[in-house]
Design a protein around this motif. Structure first.
Motif, mmCIF file in Angstrom:
data_model
loop_
_atom_site.group_PDB
_atom_site.id
_atom_site.type_symbol
_atom_site.label_atom_id
_atom_site.label_comp_id
_atom_site.label_asym_id
_atom_site.label_seq_id
_atom_site.Cartn_x
_atom_site.Cartn_y
_atom_site.Cartn_z
ATOM 1 N N LEU A 15 -41.306 48.417 12.550
ATOM 2 C CA LEU A 15 -41.229 46.973 12.313
ATOM 3 C C LEU A 15 -39.815 46.496 12.002
ATOM 4 N N ALA A 16 -39.012 47.300 11.324
ATOM 5 C CA ALA A 16 -37.650 46.892 10.976
ATOM 6 C C ALA A 16 -36.731 46.887 12.196
ATOM 7 N N ARG A 17 -36.866 47.882 13.050
ATOM 8 C CA ARG A 17 -35.985 48.002 14.220
ATOM 9 C C ARG A 17 -36.539 47.324 15.468
ATOM 10 N N GLY A 18 -37.859 47.020 15.498
ATOM 11 C CA GLY A 18 -38.474 46.408 16.667
ATOM 12 C C GLY A 18 -38.567 47.346 17.858
ATOM 13 N N VAL A 19 -38.770 48.640 17.585
ATOM 14 C CA VAL A 19 -38.811 49.663 18.627
ATOM 15 C C VAL A 19 -40.128 50.426 18.533
ATOM 16 N N ALA A 20 -40.747 50.673 19.696
ATOM 17 C CA ALA A 20 -41.996 51.430 19.732
ATOM 18 C C ALA A 20 -41.770 52.789 20.381
ATOM 19 N N THR A 21 -42.400 53.818 19.827
ATOM 20 C CA THR A 21 -42.311 55.184 20.349
ATOM 21 C C THR A 21 -43.683 55.638 20.791
ATOM 22 N N ARG A 22 -43.787 56.089 22.044
ATOM 23 C CA ARG A 22 -45.057 56.575 22.575
ATOM 24 C C ARG A 22 -45.287 58.007 22.104
ATOM 25 N N LEU A 23 -46.496 58.255 21.544
ATOM 26 C CA LEU A 23 -46.819 59.568 20.994
ATOM 27 C C LEU A 23 -47.792 60.376 21.844
ATOM 28 N N THR A 24 -48.549 59.730 22.730
ATOM 29 C CA THR A 24 -49.580 60.443 23.492
ATOM 30 C C THR A 24 -49.427 60.195 24.990
ATOM 31 N N GLU A 25 -50.095 61.022 25.785
ATOM 32 C CA GLU A 25 -49.998 60.943 27.240
ATOM 33 C C GLU A 25 -51.354 60.897 27.927
ATOM 34 N N GLY A 26 -52.457 60.769 27.172
ATOM 35 C CA GLY A 26 -53.788 60.922 27.742
ATOM 36 C C GLY A 26 -54.292 59.821 28.643
ATOM 37 N N SER A 72 -57.487 53.513 19.126
ATOM 38 C CA SER A 72 -57.885 53.389 17.724
ATOM 39 C C SER A 72 -57.142 54.339 16.781
ATOM 40 N N PRO A 73 -55.815 54.299 16.765
ATOM 41 C CA PRO A 73 -55.095 55.178 15.844
ATOM 42 C C PRO A 73 -55.321 54.787 14.382
ATOM 43 N N GLY A 82 -49.141 59.011 5.641
ATOM 44 C CA GLY A 82 -48.392 58.386 6.723
ATOM 45 C C GLY A 82 -47.717 59.370 7.667
ATOM 46 N N ALA A 83 -47.990 60.661 7.528
ATOM 47 C CA ALA A 83 -47.333 61.673 8.364
ATOM 48 C C ALA A 83 -48.012 61.876 9.711
ATOM 49 N N GLU A 84 -49.317 61.567 9.807
ATOM 50 C CA GLU A 84 -50.061 61.807 11.033
ATOM 51 C C GLU A 84 -50.921 60.614 11.412
ATOM 52 N N LEU A 85 -51.332 60.612 12.681
ATOM 53 C CA LEU A 85 -52.286 59.628 13.185
ATOM 54 C C LEU A 85 -53.431 60.368 13.850
ATOM 55 N N ALA A 86 -54.649 59.923 13.577
ATOM 56 C CA ALA A 86 -55.826 60.413 14.308
ATOM 57 C C ALA A 86 -56.191 59.325 15.308
ATOM 58 N N VAL A 89 -51.872 63.538 15.790
ATOM 59 C CA VAL A 89 -50.500 63.716 16.251
ATOM 60 C C VAL A 89 -49.557 63.315 15.116
ATOM 61 N N PRO A 90 -48.432 64.044 14.941
ATOM 62 C CA PRO A 90 -47.461 63.618 13.933
ATOM 63 C C PRO A 90 -46.935 62.214 14.259
ATOM 64 N N ALA A 91 -46.801 61.394 13.253
ATOM 65 C CA ALA A 91 -46.364 60.009 13.444
ATOM 66 C C ALA A 91 -44.930 59.918 13.943
ATOM 67 N N ASP A 92 -44.139 60.960 13.745
ATOM 68 C CA ASP A 92 -42.761 60.946 14.227
ATOM 69 C C ASP A 92 -42.622 61.571 15.615
ATOM 70 N N GLY A 93 -43.735 62.008 16.210
ATOM 71 C CA GLY A 93 -43.705 62.582 17.551
ATOM 72 C C GLY A 93 -43.083 63.961 17.624
ATOM 73 N N SER A 94 -42.981 64.657 16.496
ATOM 74 C CA SER A 94 -42.287 65.946 16.455
ATOM 75 C C SER A 94 -43.039 67.095 17.126
ATOM 76 N N SER A 95 -44.326 66.921 17.384
ATOM 77 C CA SER A 95 -45.086 67.944 18.099
ATOM 78 C C SER A 95 -46.236 67.283 18.842
ATOM 79 N N PRO A 96 -46.823 67.988 19.815
ATOM 80 C CA PRO A 96 -47.890 67.387 20.617
ATOM 81 C C PRO A 96 -49.182 67.204 19.817
ATOM 82 N N PRO A 97 -50.088 66.378 20.324
ATOM 83 C CA PRO A 97 -51.377 66.171 19.652
ATOM 84 C C PRO A 97 -52.167 67.469 19.523
ATOM 85 N N GLN A 98 -52.959 67.534 18.463
ATOM 86 C CA GLN A 98 -53.824 68.688 18.197
ATOM 87 C C GLN A 98 -55.272 68.229 18.206
ATOM 88 N N LEU A 99 -56.142 69.041 18.786
ATOM 89 C CA LEU A 99 -57.565 68.739 18.855
ATOM 90 C C LEU A 99 -58.210 68.906 17.483
#
Length: 188
Positions: A121-132, A137-138, A144-148, A162-172
């Motif tokens: 929100l401060a920078r106005g930039v969005a980062t894509r975390l998933t590829e499915g 419904s995140p 605040g470290a992860e999103l389901a 998936v980690p909210a910072d995109g540091s690793s791929p999603p986990q089942l």
């Protein structure tokens, strides 16, 4: 959703609207399937449903994803609009526990394929975390470290994290043949 009109079965598949000639006397297809609109329909995988309507003489109406624009807006307590997020196609907004980030489902190409993004929100930039392509419904973990989020591959339903910072791929987290939806992430 399936409809019969003007000698055709109309149905949605893979975000496309299709028409199949059909013989009601023999209850069989009677010709080749024709695509009416490619990558235009929003589908609800939980209900295998696409929105369209067709009259008996073949007049067809549907809402195109390309024309269906959603915007996220900020309002004060009195209902006065304060600002908007400039990008369109976002839905399922969830603020992070610290209020600095917004998790969203994003239809980047406006073609019904949704991905999870985190909007700073401060920078106005969005980062894509998933590829499915059907990721929706995140919800934030309590720290605040992860999103389901929910996803669907055409056969099975999944709940992933998936980690909210995109540091690793999603986990089942869970997989099932029946509809699975989450509402929130418990504090503990």
């Amino acid at each position: 959703r399936t409809a019969f009109a003007a000698g055709h079965l109309f149905y949605g598949r893979d975000h496309s609207l299709r028409a199949q000639p059909f013989d009601p006397e023999r209850l069989q297809p009677s010709g080749s399937t024709v695509s009416i609109a490619e990558q235009e329909l929003e589908e609800d995988p939980g209900f295998s449903h696409s929105e369209f309507s067709v009259s008996q003489d073949g007049v067809l109406v549907f809402q195109s994803l390309a024309d269906s624009v959603s915007k996220l807006m900020w309002f004060d307590q009195s209902g006065k609009e304060l600002s908007q997020i400039a990008e369109v196609g976002y839905r399922d907004p969830r603020l992070s526990p610290d209020g600095r980030f917004l998790a969203i489902s994003s239809d980047d190409a406006r073609n019904g394929k949704f991905f999870v993004r985190v909007y700073d929100l401060a920078r106005g930039v969005a980062t894509r975390l998933t590829e499915g392509g059907s990721d929706e419904s995140p919800v934030w973990s309590h720290d605040g470290a992860e999103l389901a989020y929910d996803t669907f591959d055409g056969k099975s339903f999944y709940l992933k994290a998936v980690p909210a910072d995109g540091s690793s791929p999603p986990q089942l987290l869970l997989k099932g043949a029946a509809i699975m939806r989450h509402l929130d992430w418990s504090p503990d």
